[in-house]
Design an enzyme around this catalytic site. Structure first.
Site, mmCIF file in Angstrom:
data_model
loop_
_atom_site.group_PDB
_atom_site.id
_atom_site.type_symbol
_atom_site.label_atom_id
_atom_site.label_comp_id
_atom_site.label_asym_id
_atom_site.label_seq_id
_atom_site.Cartn_x
_atom_site.Cartn_y
_atom_site.Cartn_z
ATOM 1 N N ASP A 67 6.232 -4.609 75.029
ATOM 2 C CA ASP A 67 6.598 -6.017 75.157
ATOM 3 C C ASP A 67 8.109 -6.095 75.308
ATOM 4 O O ASP A 67 8.833 -5.182 74.926
ATOM 5 C CB ASP A 67 6.139 -6.825 73.933
ATOM 6 C CG ASP A 67 5.882 -8.290 74.264
ATOM 7 O OD1 ASP A 67 4.710 -8.710 74.311
ATOM 8 O OD2 ASP A 67 6.875 -9.029 74.503
ATOM 9 N N ASN A 115 -0.791 -6.579 81.631
ATOM 10 C CA ASN A 115 -1.108 -7.932 81.202
ATOM 11 C C ASN A 115 0.103 -8.838 81.008
ATOM 12 O O ASN A 115 -0.041 -10.058 81.041
ATOM 13 C CB ASN A 115 -1.910 -7.794 79.888
ATOM 14 C CG ASN A 115 -1.994 -9.078 79.124
ATOM 15 O OD1 ASN A 115 -2.733 -9.979 79.515
ATOM 16 N ND2 ASN A 115 -1.219 -9.183 78.045
ATOM 17 N N TYR A 151 3.793 -19.367 90.294
ATOM 18 C CA TYR A 151 2.774 -18.691 89.469
ATOM 19 C C TYR A 151 1.548 -18.356 90.323
ATOM 20 O O TYR A 151 1.025 -17.241 90.271
ATOM 21 C CB TYR A 151 2.411 -19.601 88.296
ATOM 22 C CG TYR A 151 1.533 -18.962 87.240
ATOM 23 C CD1 TYR A 151 2.045 -18.019 86.353
ATOM 24 C CD2 TYR A 151 0.193 -19.315 87.115
ATOM 25 C CE1 TYR A 151 1.246 -17.448 85.369
ATOM 26 C CE2 TYR A 151 -0.613 -18.754 86.131
ATOM 27 C CZ TYR A 151 -0.082 -17.819 85.262
ATOM 28 O OH TYR A 151 -0.877 -17.253 84.290
ATOM 29 N N LYS A 196 -0.056 -14.610 91.056
ATOM 30 C CA LYS A 196 -1.395 -14.239 90.579
ATOM 31 C C LYS A 196 -2.348 -13.923 91.741
ATOM 32 O O LYS A 196 -3.226 -13.070 91.613
ATOM 33 C CB LYS A 196 -1.950 -15.338 89.667
ATOM 34 C CG LYS A 196 -1.143 -15.500 88.364
ATOM 35 C CD LYS A 196 -1.099 -14.212 87.538
ATOM 36 C CE LYS A 196 -0.491 -14.416 86.165
ATOM 37 N NZ LYS A 196 -0.511 -13.184 85.352
HETATM 38 N N1 LIG Z 1 -3.130 -18.270 78.267
HETATM 39 C C1 LIG Z 1 -3.550 -18.727 79.423
HETATM 40 O O1 LIG Z 1 -3.999 -19.882 79.521
HETATM 41 C C2 LIG Z 1 -3.530 -17.829 80.634
HETATM 42 C C3 LIG Z 1 -4.296 -18.214 81.739
HETATM 43 C C4 LIG Z 1 -4.294 -17.387 82.857
HETATM 44 C C5 LIG Z 1 -3.577 -16.211 82.868
HETATM 45 N N2 LIG Z 1 -2.826 -15.870 81.771
HETATM 46 C C6 LIG Z 1 -2.074 -14.599 81.833
HETATM 47 O O2 LIG Z 1 -2.364 -13.821 80.686
HETATM 48 C C7 LIG Z 1 -1.324 -12.866 80.502
HETATM 49 C C8 LIG Z 1 -0.963 -12.787 79.028
HETATM 50 O O3 LIG Z 1 -0.382 -14.008 78.644
HETATM 51 P P1 LIG Z 1 -0.766 -14.776 77.306
HETATM 52 O O4 LIG Z 1 -1.509 -15.982 77.720
HETATM 53 O O5 LIG Z 1 -1.340 -13.855 76.327
HETATM 54 O O6 LIG Z 1 0.708 -15.297 76.893
HETATM 55 P P2 LIG Z 1 1.690 -14.853 75.701
HETATM 56 O O7 LIG Z 1 3.002 -15.487 76.033
HETATM 57 O O8 LIG Z 1 1.053 -15.174 74.406
HETATM 58 O O9 LIG Z 1 1.786 -13.272 75.869
HETATM 59 C C9 LIG Z 1 2.508 -12.681 76.930
HETATM 60 C C10 LIG Z 1 3.340 -11.534 76.389
HETATM 61 O O10 LIG Z 1 4.048 -10.940 77.475
HETATM 62 C C11 LIG Z 1 5.359 -10.638 77.033
HETATM 63 N N3 LIG Z 1 6.285 -10.533 78.157
HETATM 64 C C12 LIG Z 1 6.868 -11.536 78.862
HETATM 65 N N4 LIG Z 1 7.707 -11.031 79.774
HETATM 66 C C13 LIG Z 1 7.650 -9.684 79.660
HETATM 67 C C14 LIG Z 1 8.284 -8.626 80.342
HETATM 68 N N5 LIG Z 1 9.161 -8.854 81.330
HETATM 69 N N6 LIG Z 1 7.999 -7.349 79.971
HETATM 70 C C15 LIG Z 1 7.140 -7.107 78.941
HETATM 71 N N7 LIG Z 1 6.503 -8.079 78.259
HETATM 72 C C16 LIG Z 1 6.748 -9.355 78.623
HETATM 73 C C17 LIG Z 1 5.700 -11.788 76.094
HETATM 74 O O11 LIG Z 1 6.788 -11.470 75.228
HETATM 75 C C18 LIG Z 1 4.390 -12.006 75.373
HETATM 76 O O12 LIG Z 1 4.320 -11.252 74.186
HETATM 77 C C19 LIG Z 1 -0.184 -13.302 81.423
HETATM 78 O O13 LIG Z 1 -0.192 -12.459 82.557
HETATM 79 C C20 LIG Z 1 -0.577 -14.712 81.813
HETATM 80 O O14 LIG Z 1 -0.046 -15.083 83.063
HETATM 81 C C21 LIG Z 1 -2.786 -16.648 80.661
#
Ligand SMILES: NC(=O)c1ccc[n+]([C@@H]2O[C@H](COP(=O)([O-])OP(=O)(O)OC[C@H]3O[C@@H](n4cnc5c(N)ncnc54)[C@H](O)[C@@H]3O)[C@@H](O)[C@H]2O)c1
Length: 294
Positions: A33, A84, A155, A159
């Site tokens: 992370d 992820n 975004y 994606k």
């Molecule tokens: N939660 C939703 O509704 C949703 C929907 C569709 C897709 N997603 C995707 O799910 C994935 C995970 O996101 P989440 O929802 O768990 O959000 P989150 O913010 O809870 O977790 C994402 C993690 O990625 C880390 N991160 C950010 N930039 C980074 C980098 N440059 N290098 C390493 N780590 C980094 C953050 O610090 C965080 O811990 C993402 O790719 C997001 O686009 C989420």
């Protein structure tokens, strides 16, 4: 032999919940992370499995190369790679600053590119050396990689690219092996830290003052994410279900696929893109009114 999981974005949301499930399976954990405090907290949870925790920006080639070398040295080829980590940015597509494009495509797309280009060869070598080896790569895209909801174009672009990369990865892997598999995770809105992803936006990609459309998008995303009914743990369970049963597409909200069907019918029928608010016209009308007001 113990299996190894590499998980990016492991400090929060889907990454953290997937790490918890991997630990329950007794896997070695490589937790990655960019947010050091979240990563430390996550890593300190796991007492019964081996943990390699690394603060790495997945968008950056060299730290990702160093990570892959460290994984190889400590555990050998991983069995599960979860590309992820991701961030969000909204607003009308012509209003995004260059720094929005560079930041979001850097993390969401190049982060997956690095994970795939660095770990797949290690996994293929392990497969060649051991007929009993089996590996799985899961890339996190989004329903925004299947649809094009308005007012969040950067975004969406990032994606869609991850869906394309993942479908190609699946096809390419099947040309060369039966032992390494791929899936793409396409969640709909689930409560996590995603709508606050600017917390980790690096200074080199600092955001200019937000435009009206960006403020509207932020408010809508905050609301949609926080009111999601499924949990990140539910989504993590879907990820391992897909790994166990070799399912490529992982959808948290299969009901949202109706929109994908409409989009594909638009393409097949050479029809202009359907109004995304067709079932909820009052929401579309309110958004148009807000954006058109002076
Ligand atoms: N939660 C939703 O509704 C949703 C929907 C569709 C897709 N997603 C995707 O799910 C994935 C995970 O996101 P989440 O929802 O768990 O959000 P989150 O913010 O809870 O977790 C994402 C993690 O990625 C880390 N991160 C950010 N930039 C980074 C980098 N440059 N290098 C390493 N780590 C980094 C953050 O610090 C965080 O811990 C993402 O790719 C997001 O686009 C989420």
């Amino acid at each position: 032999m113990k299996k190894t999981a590499v998980i990016t974005g492991a400090g929060s949301g889907f990454g953290l919940e997937t790490a918890r499930l991997a630990a329950k399976r007794g896997m070695n954990l490589v937790l990655v992370d960019v947010q050091a405090d979240a990563l430390d907290k996550a890593a300190s949870e796991f007492k019964d499995v081996e943990v390699l925790a690394r603060v790495v920006d997945v968008a950056k080639a060299e730290p990702m190369e160093a990570l892959a070398a460290a994984v190889q040295e400590r555990f050998g080829a991983p069995h599960f790679v979860f590309n992820n980590a991701g961030v969000g940015s909204g607003g009308l597509i012509w209003e995004n600053a260059l720094s929005d494009w560079e930041w979001v495509l850097g993390v969401n797309l190049m982060g997956v590119v690095h994970g795939v280009r660095l770990f797949t060869p290690m996994m293929l070598a392990a497969a060649k050396a051991d007929p009993g080896y089996s590996g799985h790569i899961v890339n996190t895209a989004s329903m925004a990689g299947m649809l094009n909801p308005p007012n969040m174009g950067v975004y969406n672009v990032s994606k869609h690219a991850v869906v394309s990369l993942s479908e190609t990865l699946y096809q390419d892997l099947s040309l060369v092996t039966d032992q390494v598999h791929a899936s793409v995770l396409c969640p709909f809105f689930v409560p996590t830290g995603i709508s606050q992803s600017h917390r980790n936006r690096p200074g080199e990609f600092a955001a200019p003052k937000p435009t009206k459309s960006q403020l509207i998008s932020q408010a809508q995303t905050d609301k949609a994410v926080s009111s999601g009914k499924l949990t990140a743990a539910d989504v993590a369970a879907l990820v391992f279900d897909a790994v166990d049963h070799d399912k490529f597409y992982i959808f948290s909200h299969p009901q949202a696929l109706a929109g994908v069907q409409t989009r594909l019918e638009d393409v097949m029928l050479l029809r202009n893109p359907t109004d995304p608010f067709i079932d909820k016209p009052e929401i579309g009308a309110a958004l148009r009114a807000k954006l058109r007001a002076d």
